[in-house]
Write a protein that holds these residues in place. Structure first.
Motif, short mmCIF file in Angstrom:
data_model
loop_
_atom_site.label_atom_id
_atom_site.label_comp_id
_atom_site.label_asym_id
_atom_site.label_seq_id
_atom_site.Cartn_x
_atom_site.Cartn_y
_atom_site.Cartn_z
N UNK A 48 -32.82 -22.73 -42.50
CA UNK A 48 -33.43 -21.38 -42.49
C UNK A 48 -33.95 -21.15 -43.75
N UNK A 49 -34.88 -20.22 -43.92
CA UNK A 49 -35.66 -19.99 -44.99
C UNK A 49 -34.75 -19.04 -45.75
N UNK A 50 -34.71 -19.19 -47.24
CA UNK A 50 -34.09 -18.27 -47.96
C UNK A 50 -34.93 -16.95 -47.91
N UNK A 51 -36.08 -16.75 -47.58
CA UNK A 51 -36.76 -15.34 -47.59
C UNK A 51 -36.30 -14.97 -45.92
N UNK A 52 -36.32 -13.68 -45.96
CA UNK A 52 -36.13 -12.90 -44.49
C UNK A 52 -37.40 -12.04 -44.27
N UNK A 53 -37.98 -12.05 -43.26
CA UNK A 53 -39.01 -11.18 -42.97
C UNK A 53 -38.72 -10.19 -41.69
N UNK A 54 -39.19 -9.09 -41.81
CA UNK A 54 -38.94 -7.94 -40.94
C UNK A 54 -40.19 -7.53 -40.05
N UNK A 55 -40.17 -7.30 -38.76
CA UNK A 55 -41.04 -6.62 -37.90
C UNK A 55 -40.51 -5.32 -37.73
N UNK A 56 -41.31 -4.29 -37.99
CA UNK A 56 -40.50 -2.78 -37.57
C UNK A 56 -41.89 -2.28 -36.37
N UNK A 57 -40.93 -1.67 -35.37
CA UNK A 57 -41.38 -0.96 -34.30
C UNK A 57 -40.95 0.40 -34.25
N UNK A 58 -41.62 1.27 -33.59
CA UNK A 58 -41.39 2.66 -33.67
C UNK A 58 -42.01 3.42 -32.66
N UNK A 59 -41.46 4.79 -32.55
CA UNK A 59 -42.22 5.75 -31.77
C UNK A 59 -42.08 7.12 -32.32
N UNK A 60 -43.06 7.71 -32.25
CA UNK A 60 -43.17 9.20 -32.94
C UNK A 60 -42.47 10.29 -31.89
N UNK A 61 -42.26 9.74 -30.54
CA UNK A 61 -41.89 10.56 -29.58
C UNK A 61 -40.65 10.68 -29.11
N UNK A 62 -40.17 11.83 -28.67
CA UNK A 62 -38.75 12.03 -28.25
C UNK A 62 -38.55 11.42 -26.86
N UNK A 63 -37.47 11.10 -26.48
CA UNK A 63 -36.87 10.49 -25.31
C UNK A 63 -37.85 9.30 -24.83
N UNK A 64 -37.81 8.36 -25.71
CA UNK A 64 -38.66 7.09 -25.65
C UNK A 64 -37.98 6.06 -24.61
N UNK A 65 -38.95 5.41 -23.75
CA UNK A 65 -38.72 4.25 -23.08
C UNK A 65 -40.02 3.65 -23.24
N UNK A 66 -39.76 2.22 -22.61
CA UNK A 66 -40.72 1.30 -22.67
C UNK A 66 -41.09 0.36 -24.02
N UNK A 67 -42.36 0.07 -24.22
CA UNK A 67 -42.69 -0.82 -25.20
C UNK A 67 -42.95 0.37 -26.52
N UNK A 68 -42.34 -0.26 -27.73
CA UNK A 68 -42.43 0.58 -28.89
C UNK A 68 -43.96 0.13 -29.64
#
Length: 167
Positions: A48-68
């Motif tokens: 595995x690479x020494x480097x680590x990458x991140x992907x951020x997902x979010x929602x600005x809503x309350x009581x969330x379900x489904x795809x972010x």
């Protein structure tokens, strides 16, 4: 072993390999190939690479379900960030503004659950799992999905941590 650099010289230089080492691997070995520094992960049994990458997902809503959301855009079963390399998902983290949320966040590829699940049980504002070993291929898309069951999180933030995979 101590390596001392003086007068602007680097203390260590690794020559670039044309193929990854396959013998005497136990974990912690390093090599340099194709412009990337690699470490052999003895727990996951892969380079595995020494480097680590991140992907951020979010929602600005309350009581969330489904795809972010990703990058301000709504994800769907066929839409999400495209992975540029063969990679391994090594961790997922989730935080929410409400303490009492309970449920499951799944990381999906092309809308299919790939086994990267994070359960949250209403005992904290944040959760993580850092021992994943989920392979994804270059060109796969990833989505974060909150199940529509239990108590939904408010304004969740989900991070998916990946490392490039050499084999």
């Amino acid at each position: 072993v101590e390596l001392n650099a003086t007068s602007g010289f680097a203390p260590l230089k690794l020559t670039s390999l044309t193929s990854m080492p396959t013998q005497w691997l136990a974990g912690g070995e390093i090599c340099y190939k194709d412009g990337t520094l690699w470490a052999y992960d003895g727990t996951r049994n892969k380079w595995l690479s020494i480097d680590t990458y991140s992907f951020s997902y979010y929602s600005t809503s309350n009581s969330v379900s489904g795809y972010l959301l990703f990058g301000g855009n709504a994800c769907s079963a066929n839409y999400g960030p495209s992975i540029p390399w063969n990679s391994t998902i090594v961790a997922i983290s989730l935080s929410s503004q409400n303490w009492s949320c309970q449920g499951r966040c799944t990381i999906r590829s092309w809308g299919n659950d790939i086994g990267a699940d994070l359960w949250f049980d209403g005992t904290a504002y944040s959760y993580y799992i850092d021992n994943l070993n989920i392979s994804v291929s270059a060109g796969d898309t990833l989505q974060a999905y909150i199940d529509n069951v239990y108590t939904k999180p408010n304004k969740p933030l989900v991070n998916v941590w990946i490392k490039r995979r050499a084999n």
